[in-house]
Design a protein around this motif. Structure first.
Motif, PDB file in Angstrom:
ATOM      1  N   GLN A 141       0.827  -1.200   0.000  1.00 59.01           N
ATOM      2  CA  GLN A 141       0.000   0.000   0.000  1.00 59.01           C
ATOM      3  C   GLN A 141       0.866   1.256   0.000  1.00 59.01           C
ATOM      4  OE1 GLN A 141      -3.263   0.064   2.791  1.00 59.01           O
ATOM      5  NE2 GLN A 141      -3.369   2.291   2.800  1.00 59.01           N
ATOM      6  N   PHE A 186      -6.708  -5.250  -0.010  1.00 62.80           N
ATOM      7  CA  PHE A 186      -6.429  -3.824  -0.176  1.00 62.80           C
ATOM      8  C   PHE A 186      -7.331  -2.985   0.718  1.00 62.80           C
ATOM      9  CE2 PHE A 186      -9.896  -4.874  -2.933  1.00 62.80           C
ATOM     10  CZ  PHE A 186     -10.722  -3.762  -2.932  1.00 62.80           C
ATOM     11  N   SER A 187      -6.845  -1.807   1.059  1.00 62.14           N
ATOM     12  CA  SER A 187      -7.638  -0.816   1.783  1.00 62.14           C
ATOM     13  C   SER A 187      -8.166   0.203   0.775  1.00 62.14           C
ATOM     14  CB  SER A 187      -6.785  -0.108   2.835  1.00 62.14           C
ATOM     15  OG  SER A 187      -6.381  -1.001   3.856  1.00 62.14           O
ATOM     16  N   PRO A 188      -9.451   0.512   0.810  1.00 62.20           N
ATOM     17  CA  PRO A 188     -10.031   1.367  -0.224  1.00 62.20           C
ATOM     18  C   PRO A 188      -9.811   2.859  -0.030  1.00 62.20           C
ATOM     19  CG  PRO A 188     -11.729   0.659   1.282  1.00 62.20           C
ATOM     20  CD  PRO A 188     -10.476  -0.048   1.702  1.00 62.20           C
ATOM     21  N   GLU A 189      -9.375   3.274   1.164  1.00 60.44           N
ATOM     22  CA  GLU A 189      -9.200   4.701   1.426  1.00 60.44           C
ATOM     23  C   GLU A 189      -8.109   4.907   2.480  1.00 60.44           C
ATOM     24  OE1 GLU A 189     -13.621   6.616   1.063  1.00 60.44           O
ATOM     25  OE2 GLU A 189     -13.312   5.226   2.727  1.00 60.44           O
ATOM     26  N   ILE A 247      -4.650   7.771  -0.374  1.00 59.44           N
ATOM     27  CA  ILE A 247      -5.472   7.012  -1.308  1.00 59.44           C
ATOM     28  C   ILE A 247      -6.930   7.435  -1.153  1.00 59.44           C
ATOM     29  CG2 ILE A 247      -6.344   4.703  -1.876  1.00 59.44           C
ATOM     30  CD1 ILE A 247      -3.592   3.624  -0.964  1.00 59.44           C
ATOM     31  N   ALA A 289      -8.900   3.576  -5.416  1.00 61.51           N
ATOM     32  CA  ALA A 289      -9.243   2.173  -5.166  1.00 61.51           C
ATOM     33  C   ALA A 289     -10.013   1.581  -6.342  1.00 61.51           C
ATOM     34  CB  ALA A 289     -10.058   2.047  -3.874  1.00 61.51           C
ATOM     35  N   VAL A 348     -11.318  -6.791   0.154  1.00 56.42           N
ATOM     36  CA  VAL A 348     -11.294  -5.435   0.680  1.00 56.42           C
ATOM     37  C   VAL A 348     -11.173  -5.475   2.200  1.00 56.42           C
ATOM     38  CG1 VAL A 348     -13.838  -5.289   0.795  1.00 56.42           C
ATOM     39  CG2 VAL A 348     -12.457  -3.191   0.678  1.00 56.42           C
TER      40      VAL A 348
END
Length: 367
Positions: free
Chosen positions: A175, A225-228, A235, A240, A257
């Motif tokens: 990330q 993954f992290s969306p924000e 990010i 994302a 997610v």
């Protein structure tokens, strides 16, 4: 039939017997050198058997990727025999064993690294108050860590796991390369959104190539993954959406997610009509299975999440109630243990690390 009880088959042939998996959680049970302990094996085995898969806590792919004491390691061949025992324990009654692999990057400190400075995409410290200024990785070091993700995957195959999950979430190294907060490089590894994706692209390519070249059957590769992010810069949800759009067209087997609440909506004002999971599923458009997670504690939660996601990951509830799945499918949801006390720790095989996680994340459920 409830959707959660339906099997699902990935593109590399592996089938989960149902759509409930255990989310990766930090337990801090390994020896100082990353070797699996008997306590760790007992902890995971207690939660295996009924659910479709268990995704382990993070295992570091090289020594300077270690994030905390008690962390799993997959950076040395000497770890393979005990990793094999862990995989076998998880595979009780058909539960699949997925090893999550990662590098902590700047999310560690020199005490954990025995005096060495943490490394990252750029020399930018984390926003955490304890963060140290990391050393920017050289081009050669970046290529070496990509190779170590591939080597870690080979070890997971040798140990008998059913797959690996690339940990690209929760502010760790993968990330860090994608984030404009931690990556301010001006070479091929940073700058534009497309260049910040380069590291991810090459890690995914290296790992999937190892799997496909090995000719191992039914071994999958996932990506979390992290969306924000909540830093400035950081990010954003549009990033994302770009990420999942790219990854959905790779040879990965699933995307996962990382969320604390599966019903959360994005932070961006332009994306308030749906949840994060719904927007992601819309962007993926069936190209690859999506795992959703976050406060899934009841059958209703799981079934609601599965109207959008393909698989539901359960975390904290499986710490307090290892038999969650069986109690739900046998209409015994009223018997599920939502609260635990320190007296339950031995019975539930919960170590200091996992107990600390519980205290931090679910203090309201500890008596």
């Amino acid at each position: 039939m409830m959707k959660m009880t339906e099997p699902i088959t990935f593109r590399r042939g592996l089938t989960l017997k149902n759509r409930i998996v255990m989310a990766p959680m930090t337990v801090k049970m390994s020896f100082y050198d990353g070797i699996v302990t008997d306590d760790e094996i007992a902890y995971y085995q207690m939660r295996a058997g009924a659910i479709g898969a268990i995704i382990t806590g993070a295992a570091n792919v090289q020594p300077n990727g270690k994030g905390w004491e008690g962390e799993l390691g997959v950076d040395d061949d000497k770890q393979i025999p005990r990793l094999a025992k862990l995989a076998s324990a998880i595979q009780t009654n058909g539960t699949k064993a997925i090893l999550q692999i990662f590098h902590a990057g700047r999310m560690t400190d020199s005490s954990v690294l025995r005096g060495k400075t943490p490394v990252s995409a750029s020399a930018v410290p984390t926003h955490k108050e304890w963060g140290e200024v990391p050393r920017e990785m050289s081009h050669e070091e970046i290529l070496a860590v990509i190779d170590n993700y591939a080597k870690a995957t080979r070890r997971a195959i040798q140990a008998g796991f059913d797959g690996v999950e690339l940990h690209g979430a929760n502010l760790y190294l993968i990330q860090q390369f994608f984030s404009p907060h931690s990556n301010i490089r001006e070479d091929m590894w940073g700058g534009s959104l497309e260049k910040r994706y380069t590291f991810i692209d090459q890690v995914v390519s290296a790992v999937t190539k190892v799997v496909d070249d090995s000719e191992v059957e039914n071994f999958i590769v996932g990506f979390r993954f992290s969306p924000e992010e909540f830093t400035e810069p950081g990010i954003r949800f549009t990033d994302a959406l770009y990420l999942v759009d790219q990854l959905a067209d790779t040879s990965l087997d699933y995307l996962h997610v990382s969320l604390r609440d599966y019903q959360k909506k994005p932070e961006l004002p332009a994306y308030q009509e749906k949840t994060i999971v719904e927007y992601l599923a819309e962007k993926i458009a069936g190209r690859i299975p999506l795992i959703g997670v976050g406060e899934v504690t009841t059958q209703e939660d799981a079934e609601k999440l599965l109207t959008t996601a393909d698989i539901a990951a359960l975390g904290k509830i499986l710490l307090s109630e290892p038999n969650w799945y069986n109690k739900v499918i046998h209409q015994q949801e009223d018997l599920i243990r939502h609260k635990i006390s320190s007296y339950d720790r031995e019975e539930l095989h919960i170590s200091n690390g996992a107990w600390g996680f519980l205290i931090d994340r679910m203090a309201d459920r500890i008596d």
